[in-house]
Scaffold this motif. Structure first.
Motif, PDB file in Angstrom:
ATOM      1  N   LYS A 110     -10.739  -1.624  41.994  1.00  0.00           N
ATOM      2  CA  LYS A 110     -11.700  -2.041  40.963  1.00  0.00           C
ATOM      3  C   LYS A 110     -10.876  -2.439  39.574  1.00  0.00           C
ATOM      4  O   LYS A 110     -10.406  -1.470  38.848  1.00  0.00           O
ATOM      5  N   TYR A 111     -10.720  -3.760  39.222  1.00  0.00           N
ATOM      6  CA  TYR A 111     -10.080  -3.923  37.826  1.00  0.00           C
ATOM      7  C   TYR A 111     -11.138  -4.570  36.904  1.00  0.00           C
ATOM      8  O   TYR A 111     -12.015  -5.390  37.132  1.00  0.00           O
ATOM      9  N   TRP A 112     -11.094  -4.074  35.734  1.00  0.00           N
ATOM     10  CA  TRP A 112     -11.821  -4.543  34.468  1.00  0.00           C
ATOM     11  C   TRP A 112     -10.801  -4.956  33.372  1.00  0.00           C
ATOM     12  O   TRP A 112      -9.896  -4.466  33.001  1.00  0.00           O
ATOM     13  N   THR A 134      -8.506  -0.491  33.883  1.00  0.00           N
ATOM     14  CA  THR A 134      -8.647  -1.315  32.832  1.00  0.00           C
ATOM     15  C   THR A 134      -7.418  -2.191  32.562  1.00  0.00           C
ATOM     16  O   THR A 134      -6.148  -1.613  32.528  1.00  0.00           O
ATOM     17  N   VAL A 135      -7.457  -3.608  32.606  1.00  0.00           N
ATOM     18  CA  VAL A 135      -6.488  -4.416  32.468  1.00  0.00           C
ATOM     19  C   VAL A 135      -6.463  -4.991  30.936  1.00  0.00           C
ATOM     20  O   VAL A 135      -7.529  -5.717  30.712  1.00  0.00           O
ATOM     21  N   GLU A 136      -5.491  -4.829  29.946  1.00  0.00           N
ATOM     22  CA  GLU A 136      -5.644  -5.478  28.674  1.00  0.00           C
ATOM     23  C   GLU A 136      -5.391  -6.913  28.884  1.00  0.00           C
ATOM     24  O   GLU A 136      -4.135  -7.112  29.194  1.00  0.00           O
ATOM     25  N   SER A 137      -6.007  -7.827  28.691  1.00  0.00           N
ATOM     26  CA  SER A 137      -5.956  -9.288  28.969  1.00  0.00           C
ATOM     27  C   SER A 137      -5.701 -10.246  27.848  1.00  0.00           C
ATOM     28  O   SER A 137      -5.792 -11.280  28.046  1.00  0.00           O
ATOM     29  N   ASP A 196      -2.895 -10.831  26.486  1.00  0.00           N
ATOM     30  CA  ASP A 196      -1.787 -11.765  26.726  1.00  0.00           C
ATOM     31  C   ASP A 196      -1.878 -11.984  28.094  1.00  0.00           C
ATOM     32  O   ASP A 196      -1.921 -11.040  28.933  1.00  0.00           O
ATOM     33  N   LYS A 197      -2.192 -13.198  28.423  1.00  0.00           N
ATOM     34  CA  LYS A 197      -2.340 -13.340  29.995  1.00  0.00           C
ATOM     35  C   LYS A 197      -1.235 -13.060  30.835  1.00  0.00           C
ATOM     36  O   LYS A 197      -1.343 -12.737  31.898  1.00  0.00           O
ATOM     37  N   ARG A 198       0.093 -13.362  30.424  1.00  0.00           N
ATOM     38  CA  ARG A 198       1.330 -13.052  31.168  1.00  0.00           C
ATOM     39  C   ARG A 198       1.268 -11.803  31.572  1.00  0.00           C
ATOM     40  O   ARG A 198       1.487 -11.355  32.623  1.00  0.00           O
ATOM     41  N   SER A 199       1.144 -10.705  30.495  1.00  0.00           N
ATOM     42  CA  SER A 199       1.072  -9.480  30.897  1.00  0.00           C
ATOM     43  C   SER A 199      -0.009  -9.000  31.791  1.00  0.00           C
ATOM     44  O   SER A 199       0.480  -8.161  32.594  1.00  0.00           O
ATOM     45  N   ALA A 200      -1.099  -9.714  31.495  1.00  0.00           N
ATOM     46  CA  ALA A 200      -2.109  -8.989  32.369  1.00  0.00           C
ATOM     47  C   ALA A 200      -1.994  -9.564  33.723  1.00  0.00           C
ATOM     48  O   ALA A 200      -2.293  -8.850  34.764  1.00  0.00           O
ATOM     49  N   ARG A 201      -1.389 -10.547  33.993  1.00  0.00           N
ATOM     50  CA  ARG A 201      -1.030 -10.988  35.565  1.00  0.00           C
ATOM     51  C   ARG A 201       0.171 -10.192  36.008  1.00  0.00           C
ATOM     52  O   ARG A 201      -0.284  -9.635  37.310  1.00  0.00           O
ATOM     53  N   LEU A 202       1.026  -9.949  35.353  1.00  0.00           N
ATOM     54  CA  LEU A 202       1.939  -9.007  35.878  1.00  0.00           C
ATOM     55  C   LEU A 202       1.794  -7.571  36.165  1.00  0.00           C
ATOM     56  O   LEU A 202       1.984  -6.940  37.223  1.00  0.00           O
ATOM     57  N   ASN A 203       1.154  -7.132  35.217  1.00  0.00           N
ATOM     58  CA  ASN A 203       0.386  -5.801  35.203  1.00  0.00           C
ATOM     59  C   ASN A 203      -0.523  -5.640  36.376  1.00  0.00           C
ATOM     60  O   ASN A 203      -0.353  -4.359  37.250  1.00  0.00           O
ATOM     61  N   THR A 204      -1.299  -6.474  36.529  1.00  0.00           N
ATOM     62  CA  THR A 204      -2.499  -6.298  37.587  1.00  0.00           C
ATOM     63  C   THR A 204      -1.767  -6.492  38.876  1.00  0.00           C
ATOM     64  O   THR A 204      -2.115  -5.665  39.786  1.00  0.00           O
ATOM     65  N   ILE A 205      -0.919  -7.393  39.116  1.00  0.00           N
ATOM     66  CA  ILE A 205      -0.372  -7.578  40.493  1.00  0.00           C
ATOM     67  C   ILE A 205       0.632  -6.517  40.842  1.00  0.00           C
ATOM     68  O   ILE A 205       0.588  -5.969  41.989  1.00  0.00           O
ATOM     69  N   SER A 206       1.500  -5.901  39.840  1.00  0.00           N
ATOM     70  CA  SER A 206       2.249  -4.823  39.983  1.00  0.00           C
ATOM     71  C   SER A 206       1.446  -3.676  40.410  1.00  0.00           C
ATOM     72  O   SER A 206       1.676  -2.669  41.580  1.00  0.00           O
ATOM     73  N   HIS A 207       0.294  -3.344  39.771  1.00  0.00           N
ATOM     74  CA  HIS A 207      -0.363  -2.180  40.266  1.00  0.00           C
ATOM     75  C   HIS A 207      -1.159  -2.357  41.434  1.00  0.00           C
ATOM     76  O   HIS A 207      -1.355  -1.459  42.210  1.00  0.00           O
ATOM     77  N   LEU A 208      -1.628  -3.656  41.510  1.00  0.00           N
ATOM     78  CA  LEU A 208      -2.254  -3.654  43.218  1.00  0.00           C
ATOM     79  C   LEU A 208      -1.304  -3.375  44.256  1.00  0.00           C
ATOM     80  O   LEU A 208      -1.601  -2.666  45.232  1.00  0.00           O
ATOM     81  N   LEU A 209       0.012  -3.831  43.969  1.00  0.00           N
ATOM     82  CA  LEU A 209       0.879  -3.799  45.083  1.00  0.00           C
ATOM     83  C   LEU A 209       1.482  -2.325  45.182  1.00  0.00           C
ATOM     84  O   LEU A 209       1.425  -1.810  46.267  1.00  0.00           O
ATOM     85  N   SER A 210       1.324  -1.403  44.182  1.00  0.00           N
ATOM     86  CA  SER A 210       1.533  -0.140  44.283  1.00  0.00           C
ATOM     87  C   SER A 210       0.454   0.787  44.706  1.00  0.00           C
ATOM     88  O   SER A 210       0.808   1.781  45.070  1.00  0.00           O
ATOM     89  N   SER A 211      -0.743   0.021  44.728  1.00  0.00           N
ATOM     90  CA  SER A 211      -1.965   0.788  45.014  1.00  0.00           C
ATOM     91  C   SER A 211      -2.236   0.728  46.769  1.00  0.00           C
ATOM     92  O   SER A 211      -3.059   1.247  47.306  1.00  0.00           O
TER      93      SER A 211
END
Length: 273
Positions: free
Chosen positions: A148-150, A209-212, A214-229
């Motif tokens: 779950k991502y907010w 929680t995803v600080e968004s 900055d869209k670029r950072s939000a995209r990289l951070n979310t995908i990276s966390h998804l993969l690690s999970s």
């Protein structure tokens, strides 16, 4: 209240694209494992309007095999659906074996827009907060990988994105009356989000929680966390060899003029450049 901007500089566009491509390759690897292992992955994306959920979902789905991944973005419930158990129309779209499903908003509509806009009763709302942790426990107990991502966006950035949408003909459709009313109900949505977290941010099924801003950072951070999970592992691709094309026989293609073809507007544009 506005959030303070991060002191870190924005990732350069070139570096962003390089890292995004690397992560998207990993997403394909992860999907291969999901498809072969029969895993079921459910990812919920929530947040304020214009928080950037759609952009992240687009980048996740961009290179995935649509036979094993899909996005669910439901419209408001029909009359028939309003007479069902609240979770029913969402459960009908849960992942099957070997599938990834991304919910662009989910059953958490009840804790957000329905609560703030008065679309549900207080009793329905309280029942939702009480039942949801149990529901999610049952899904995970059955083997579904649930994330779950907010997406958290500041009031100034949300306002700026709304204004850009207003002046962009290909994104104007993203502005709805409910979106615009969220501006005047900012604090109501904040209180609703806090109450939702208090009831459903559990150790077993936490909110990430995803600080968004900055869209670029939000995209990289979310995908990276998804993969690690996701507990995937690299699988070797099946050997594939492309056969040589056989020599032509006596086949003759029918005249092109015999069929209807779309006008070649691209050639006209190239000629007039």
């Amino acid at each position: 209240m506005s959030k303070k901007n991060s002191s870190s500089s924005r990732i350069p566009k070139r570096r962003y694209k390089e890292e995004l491509e690397r992560l998207q390759v990993e997403l394909v690897e992860m999907q291969q494992w999901v498809a072969r292992s029969g895993a079921r992955v459910l990812v919920i994306f929530e947040g304020r309007d214009a928080a950037g959920k759609g952009g992240v979902i687009k980048r996740i789905m961009e290179h995935l095999n649509p036979r094993h991944a899909r996005t669910v973005a439901l419209t408001k419930p029909s009359k028939r659906e309003r007479g069902q158990w609240y979770y029913q129309r969402y459960f009908e779209r849960l992942p099957t074996k070997g599938e990834i499903v991304l919910f662009d908003r989910s059953w958490y509509n009840r804790a957000g827009v329905e609560r703030v806009m008065g679309y549900c009763s207080d009793a329905q709302y309280q029942t939702f907060l009480r039942q949801t942790p149990t529901i999610e426990h049952l899904l995970m107990e059955d083997g579904i990988i649930l994330l779950k991502y907010w997406f958290s966006v500041s009031d100034e950035e949300q306002q700026a994105r709304f204004e850009r949408r207003l002046n962009d003909p290909v994104r104007r459709w993203k502005l709805s009356p409910t979106d615009l009313e969220s501006i005047t109900r900012w604090e109501d949505y904040s209180r609703a989000k806090d109450a939702m977290f208090a009831a459903t941010d559990t150790r077993e099924s936490p909110w990430w929680t995803v600080e968004s801003d900055d869209k670029r950072s939000a995209r990289l951070n979310t995908i990276s966390h998804l993969l690690s999970s996701i507990p995937y592992r690299h699988l070797e691709w099946e050997d594939v060899s492309i056969p040589d094309r056989p020599a032509a026989d006596d086949y003759e293609r029918p005249p092109v003029e015999q069929f209807s073809s779309v006008p070649d507007v691209a050639a006209e544009l190239a000629h007039n450049k």
